[in-house]
Every structure is written in structure tokens, then in C-alpha cells.
Design a protein around this motif. Structure first.
Motif, PDB file in Angstrom:
ATOM      1  N   GLY A  58     -43.692  -4.874  -5.587  1.00  0.00           N
ATOM      2  CA  GLY A  58     -43.753  -5.340  -4.205  1.00  0.00           C
ATOM      3  C   GLY A  58     -44.847  -4.614  -3.448  1.00  0.00           C
ATOM      4  N   GLY A  59     -45.389  -5.262  -2.442  1.00  0.00           N
ATOM      5  CA  GLY A  59     -46.430  -4.639  -1.637  1.00  0.00           C
ATOM      6  C   GLY A  59     -46.298  -5.046  -0.183  1.00  0.00           C
ATOM      7  N   GLY A  60     -46.767  -4.178   0.712  1.00  0.00           N
ATOM      8  CA  GLY A  60     -46.685  -4.538   2.113  1.00  0.00           C
ATOM      9  C   GLY A  60     -47.085  -3.420   3.054  1.00  0.00           C
ATOM     10  N   LEU A  61     -46.566  -3.479   4.269  1.00  0.00           N
ATOM     11  CA  LEU A  61     -46.959  -2.608   5.376  1.00  0.00           C
ATOM     12  C   LEU A  61     -46.149  -1.317   5.405  1.00  0.00           C
ATOM     13  N   TYR A  62     -46.829  -0.227   5.752  1.00  0.00           N
ATOM     14  CA  TYR A  62     -46.212   1.084   5.921  1.00  0.00           C
ATOM     15  C   TYR A  62     -46.578   1.617   7.300  1.00  0.00           C
ATOM     16  N   ILE A  84     -41.032   0.652   5.868  1.00  0.00           N
ATOM     17  CA  ILE A  84     -41.767  -0.016   4.795  1.00  0.00           C
ATOM     18  C   ILE A  84     -41.273  -1.458   4.741  1.00  0.00           C
ATOM     19  N   PHE A  85     -42.223  -2.416   4.747  1.00  0.00           N
ATOM     20  CA  PHE A  85     -41.882  -3.839   4.664  1.00  0.00           C
ATOM     21  C   PHE A  85     -42.679  -4.454   3.522  1.00  0.00           C
ATOM     22  N   GLU A  86     -41.984  -4.855   2.453  1.00  0.00           N
ATOM     23  CA  GLU A  86     -42.662  -5.361   1.260  1.00  0.00           C
ATOM     24  C   GLU A  86     -42.120  -6.727   0.846  1.00  0.00           C
TER      25      GLU A  86
END
Length: 197
Positions: A58-62, A84-86
Motif C-alpha cells: 500500500g502507498g499514500g500520504l503521511y 498515514i492514509f494508504e
């Protein structure tokens, strides 16, 4: 041994030999804001079978904010809160295959300590601590099936560089380890520190 690691160890030795030269971090109180990219993966190296077709990580905003208590020019305590939002892209072309994924969508809070080397303009640092994550964790691989909205302990660890005349800008790589969910989140982030006094 890498150049950065060698510089860090040399700086620690200089810190103890010449403590009056330590200017890498100022004593006092500060706020630090960070933003970056987070990516989560399982602790295990596994044969995912469809790894070429399915994005497992998963990938996203930190995002994170820290309240910094500088006790010494080289040592600080840092309570923090962040998020963390992934997500994982779903591949609709994969037929009859499970959608393996590892994601974290959680709020983080905890405390850590930093040791910073006294190098002007570019100061390496290392951090560690303990914290709590509140949110949804998914670790779905051939050997792990964890899917819960819960509160979990995490272990933060960071290395990076504080740069600039007053070391206000930071570039860092962090890891947040969630043993219960059998996953870890790697973060590349940029930060800026604001003095409070």
C-alpha cells in the motif's frame, strides 16, 4: 561503511570530545511539521504468485507533527501525533486470484528521542521510541490474514539529516513497525521546525 554512517559515528565521537561545539540542535521548545510518502509491506518475504499483476504494497500520504523538548544541543524528547492514509490499486484484469494487499490507515501518537550529531549546516540524526496506532490495518498475503480496525502498538525508528543554518529543514526516512499486524510502514518525509521561544 557508507559515507553518511561514517560521518555520523565521527560526529558522535566529536560530540563527547568537544561538547561545546555541539550546535546541531538548539535547546528549548519547538514544533515540527512533516509531510511525505508512506508505503506498507509485510514482514515476510513471500511468493505472492501474482506479484507481477497485483500491487501488494500500500502507498499514500503521511502527515506528522512533533512537540520538541530540546534538553541538550544533541538530545531531545519528541512527543508526536500524525496519520498515514494508504490504498492499493485494484487490478480488475486478474481473474480468480485473491487481491493481496498491505495497507495502513491510522492515526499515530507516541514519544521518541533523538540523538543529533553536531555538524554545521548538515546534521545527521537517529530517533527511536514507542507509540500507538488507531485505525484500520490490512495484511493479506499467502501466509498472513490480518484485517482489523483496532488500536495497535508501533515502534518508530528514523534516520535523516537536519539541514540549513539553524537546521530547520529535515529530510528523513522512518519506519513504523506494527508487530501485531505483521507489517511495517516505510516513510520518506520532509519537515520544517518552528521555534516556540
Amino acid at each position: 561503511m557508507s559515507l553518511t554512517l561514517r560521518s555520523f559515528f565521527i560526529s558522535i565521537v566529536l560530540l563527547f570530545l568537544f561538547p561545546n561545539l555541539a550546535k546541531a540542535q538548539t535547546e528549548g521548545k519547538f514544533i515540527k511539521a512533516s509531510i511525505g510518502f508512506a508505503s506498507s509491506g509485510s514482514y515476510y518475504i513471500e511468493d505472492y504468485g501474482t506479484q507481477d499483476e497485483v500491487d501488494v504494497m500500500g502507498g499514500g500520504l503521511y502527515l506528522q507533527g512533533e512537540y520538541i523538548i530540546g534538553l541538550k544541543s544533541w538530545f531531545s524528547i519528541r512527543p508526536y501525533a500524525g496519520a498515514i492514509f494508504e490504498s492499493v490499486d485494484k487490478d480488475q484484469n486478474v481473474q480468480n486470484q485473491p487481491q493481496y494487499k498491505v495497507t495502513t490507515n491510522a492515526f499515530l501518537m507516541g514519544g521518541k528521542v533523538r540523538i543529533c550529531a553536531p555538524i554545521p549546516w548538515v546534521a545527521p540524526f537517529i530517533e527511536g521510541g514507542i507509540g500507538t496506532s488507531i485505525g484500520k490495518f490490512e495484511t493479506f498475503t499467502p501466509n498472513v490474514n490480518f484485517n482489523k480496525s483496532t488500536i495497535l502498538m508501533h515502534i518508530p525508528f528514523s534516520v535523516g539529516l537536519a539541514v540549513g543554518r539553524h537546521h530547520n529543514f529535515e529530510i528523513g526516512i522512518s519506519g513504523y513497525f506494527h508487530p501485531a499486524a505483521k507489517q511495517s510502514t516505510g516513510v520518506f518525509a520532509l519537515g520544517y521546525t518552528f521555534p516556540l521561544d
